[in-house]
Scaffold this motif. Structure first.
Motif, mmCIF file in Angstrom:
data_model
loop_
_atom_site.group_PDB
_atom_site.id
_atom_site.type_symbol
_atom_site.label_atom_id
_atom_site.label_comp_id
_atom_site.label_asym_id
_atom_site.label_seq_id
_atom_site.Cartn_x
_atom_site.Cartn_y
_atom_site.Cartn_z
ATOM 1 N N THR A 10 12.056 0.394 -3.822
ATOM 2 C CA THR A 10 11.184 1.549 -4.049
ATOM 3 C C THR A 10 10.898 1.717 -5.533
ATOM 4 O O THR A 10 9.737 1.928 -5.931
ATOM 5 N N ALA B 290 9.801 2.515 3.217
ATOM 6 C CA ALA B 290 9.200 3.367 4.257
ATOM 7 C C ALA B 290 8.461 2.501 5.284
ATOM 8 O O ALA B 290 8.550 2.739 6.498
ATOM 9 N N LEU B 291 7.743 1.485 4.799
ATOM 10 C CA LEU B 291 7.011 0.587 5.712
ATOM 11 C C LEU B 291 7.974 -0.172 6.616
ATOM 12 O O LEU B 291 7.739 -0.309 7.822
ATOM 13 N N GLN C 101 9.533 2.170 9.218
ATOM 14 C CA GLN C 101 8.547 2.504 10.244
ATOM 15 C C GLN C 101 8.364 1.336 11.216
ATOM 16 O O GLN C 101 8.264 1.532 12.427
ATOM 17 N N TRP D 251 8.479 -0.842 -6.710
ATOM 18 C CA TRP D 251 7.135 -0.547 -6.209
ATOM 19 C C TRP D 251 6.497 0.564 -7.049
ATOM 20 O O TRP D 251 5.344 0.450 -7.487
ATOM 21 N N GLU D 252 7.263 1.626 -7.301
ATOM 22 C CA GLU D 252 6.736 2.740 -8.093
ATOM 23 C C GLU D 252 6.336 2.288 -9.494
ATOM 24 O O GLU D 252 5.297 2.672 -10.013
ATOM 25 N N PRO E 174 0.814 -1.227 0.000
ATOM 26 C CA PRO E 174 0.000 0.000 0.000
ATOM 27 C C PRO E 174 0.846 1.276 0.000
ATOM 28 O O PRO E 174 0.336 2.360 -0.275
ATOM 29 N N ALA E 175 2.140 1.152 0.332
ATOM 30 C CA ALA E 175 3.043 2.313 0.336
ATOM 31 C C ALA E 175 4.442 1.818 0.008
ATOM 32 O O ALA E 175 4.666 0.608 -0.115
ATOM 33 N N ASP E 176 5.384 2.739 -0.145
ATOM 34 C CA ASP E 176 6.769 2.386 -0.432
ATOM 35 C C ASP E 176 7.264 1.352 0.599
ATOM 36 O O ASP E 176 7.259 1.622 1.803
#
Length: 331
Positions: A255, A142-143, A146, A258-259, A137-139
């Motif tokens: 990343t 970053a996940l 976090q 994913w993009e 759902p996101a990079d």
């Protein structure tokens, strides 16, 4: 005595790729075995022998950045387009129409992408430990940052200063001594694994792999090695020569991959097998929960009492399952 077929080379997708081939050339569809990190085609030595002796054609490449294969300089030369394109190029070189792609660890990520990007070249897919998920759902970096913090190895691998590459590269024997072992027995009351993007939560304390290697002393490690001294020497000699940057560059494209996968349908529409390892701390069996949603034709198989290096820890069982599934689904 280590048995490997002779090393061959192919010009594919702008690089020279080293690969090994065994079994009858008449057999179709062949199996293409894709290794993970930090490994190479040699990780499939047991399967090359067992499958070819069962009459199955089998091909194992050293993938981009590894072993006998070229190691281009640019980081983006290791993105998913390049890694899957290399396998298509290998099929072209061998004049193979379609293959069954088998992938362990990072090789698993690649083989699950093959039917999304090159469906006309894929007869089937086998993931070993590595499940197939929908797009994050996101990079993903970053996940991971976090959830696990800056010391988690995949986050550390993003370091443009390449400090992890230096740590592994200056301690090659330590690296394989530490990684290539059976897991320590888990206490009966240990909590269940809690996967995120392929990382089990209980592995959290050990996810700072570069620091773990920097401080590692094999004399104090009670776990059982899975490599003979002769086998370990193959890994150590190879990575002493190549370094680790090529393989780590795969992680540096998380990343970017994913993009660039934003518009991709993540449904796998070929016969698929998911081989899970009971005691893999980083890719636990629970990580494969829900795969059926994205893979209508999926069989799952659990290898008990195996850690992460499944095809080397339980070679007979993995080979037997591959042979059985291949015959059942493809004759």
């Amino acid at each position: 005595m280590i048995e490997m077929p002779s090393l061959q080379f192919a010009q594919v997708n702008g690089i020279r790729m080293g690969y090994y081939e065994a079994g009858p050339k008449t057999d179709a569809p062949p199996l293409v075995l894709c290794h993970g990190w930090p490994e190479m085609a040699f990780s499939w030595r047991h399967q090359l022998k067992a499958l070819s002796e069962a009459g199955i054609r089998v091909i194992a490449p050293d993938q981009r950045g590894y072993g006998a294969t070229d190691r281009p300089e640019p980081v983006e030369a290791y993105d998913m387009e390049h890694l899957t394109g290399d396998l298509v190029g290998l099929l072209d070189h061998l004049k193979i129409d379609k293959a069954i792609f088998v992938g362990h660890d990072w090789g698993g990520f690649i083989v699950w992408q093959m039917p999304l990007r090159h469906i006309d070249r894929v007869a089937g897919v086998v993931g070993v430990n590595t499940p197939h998920w929908d797009r994050a759902p996101a990079d993903p970096i970053a996940l991971m940052r976090q959830r696990f913090g800056d010391h988690m190895y995949i986050v550390q691998f993003q370091d443009p200063g390449r400090e992890p590459d230096r740590i592994f590269g200056s301690r090659v024997e330590q690296t394989f001594d530490a990684f290539m072992r059976k897991p320590a027995p888990r206490p009966a009351d240990a909590p269940a694994e809690e996967p995120i993007a392929g990382v089990g939560a209980s592995a959290r304390l050990n996810l700072a792999f570069p620091q773990m290697i920097a401080n590692y002393d094999a004399r104090h490690d009670p776990r059982t090695p899975i490599l003979s001294p002769e086998e370990k020497k193959v890994f150590v000699d190879t990575f002493t020569k190549t370094g680790f940057t090529g393989g780590i560059n795969w992680y540096r494209n998380f990343t970017r991959n994913w993009e660039r996968s934003a518009g991709l349908d993540h449904t796998v529409r070929v016969p698929s097998l998911m081989i899970m390892a009971e005691n893999d701390a980083v890719l636990p069996p629970s990580a494969a929960d829900g795969m059926e949603k994205f893979i209508p034709d999926l069989e799952k198989y659990l290898v008990r009492d195996s850690g992460h290096w499944t095809q080397q820890e339980k070679p007979e069982e993995v080979s037997a399952k591959l042979i059985e599934w291949r015959r059942k689904r493809f004759g």
